[in-house]
Design a protein around this motif. Sequence first.
Motif, PDB file in Angstrom:
ATOM      1  N   THR A 184       0.829  -1.210   0.000  1.00 33.74           N
ATOM      2  CA  THR A 184       0.000   0.000   0.000  1.00 33.74           C
ATOM      3  C   THR A 184       0.857   1.251   0.000  1.00 33.74           C
ATOM      4  O   THR A 184       0.597   2.215  -0.735  1.00 33.74           O
ATOM      5  N   TRP A 187       2.422   1.771  -3.390  1.00 31.07           N
ATOM      6  CA  TRP A 187       1.459   2.341  -4.334  1.00 31.07           C
ATOM      7  C   TRP A 187       1.274   3.836  -4.083  1.00 31.07           C
ATOM      8  O   TRP A 187       1.240   4.626  -5.035  1.00 31.07           O
ATOM      9  N   TRP A 200       4.356   5.670  -5.343  1.00 32.04           N
ATOM     10  CA  TRP A 200       4.378   5.665  -6.810  1.00 32.04           C
ATOM     11  C   TRP A 200       3.348   6.643  -7.360  1.00 32.04           C
ATOM     12  O   TRP A 200       3.640   7.430  -8.268  1.00 32.04           O
ATOM     13  N   HIS A 201       2.137   6.612  -6.813  1.00 37.28           N
ATOM     14  CA  HIS A 201       1.064   7.499  -7.258  1.00 37.28           C
ATOM     15  C   HIS A 201       1.441   8.960  -7.014  1.00 37.28           C
ATOM     16  O   HIS A 201       1.226   9.820  -7.881  1.00 37.28           O
TER      17      HIS A 201
END
Length: 351
Positions: A274, A277, A280-281
């Motif tokens: 999580t 992510w 990265w986002h």
Amino acid sequence: MRNRNVRPCISHNTACLSLGFLNVCSLRFKVHALTEMIQKHDIMCIAETWLNSTISDGEVRVPGYNLARYDREDRAGGGVGIYYKASLPITPQPDLQLRGVEAVWLLLGSKSQKHLFGCIYRPPQEPVAYWDLLDSAFHRASLVTTSMTVVGDFNVDVTRVPRTSQRQHLEDIASAYSLTNHVMSPTRITPTRPQGSTIDLVLSTENSVSTCTVVPSTISDHLAVDATLNVAVQEKRSMHARLTRKLHKIDIPAFRQDLTDSLAQEFPTDSDITTYWELWHARCMAVLDILAPLVQGKSKSKETAPWSNRDVYQLEKKKNKYHRLWLADRGNFTLHQQYRRVRTQATNMYR
């Protein structure tokens, strides 16, 4: 500083406004977990955002909400922000910000009817001179309107006995501007103070708050505060804001290079999927915000009748089609019969 039992919101002439507050201790990597909580409120105030000028609004954006923020620039930590529904008639008040006081101010309403919202974070161990600055901040706010609600983490336990000098300073300021505190339950519980301390407060003018509760939070070591306000508000209906990116104008080679450079930076090795992510986002959105920033536009929105639905819409569309065809060829008996049949169906559905 007075403490009253608040009454339920029973006014038929006032729209109740939902207000939330939480000290999050870093907004950037918790915004996804916070989104559901934010979207349960019309206005959500955040303390200790830990944002700075290198973090764009796009990295902490919540769909349907605008963000007003004040970042601490001289050292890490601190900072405050307020998420508010884009449909609300709210105007940020940057002129009310005072150097030395971490605060954000918003004005709700029109010239004839105003209500001011403030979100404040007072760091612990501030010198005595801070209270003069805070008094000046409240004085500036009172010149805009005397109707206000101020929430924040003041790092002053208002239930602690005996009364401390810090508590006395805060109570004197609240009393000077006719503000009532509505939080009397502990909002932070620590191993060194297991009985809890009441440091996250909701201060408002007379009869502004109808309900106020403290609720558990898994996002922070602080508890969240939920309040319902007796504040008249009419959401903007004729136009609604929308955020878009002009991707057709983006410099593709520059975007590819910047994205490659950003993602090439090392990720923490001890993070779960999580967190990977979210990192990265955040990096991808940061590159987009530079090369294709969000721009706010407005589009017309028509009010829909309460009896209208998709079937009614489709039948009305069909009726108008046959009507146009018949007007173009009035001698066509078949078209006229089709138009009359669909018109009768539409009339029966309306009834």
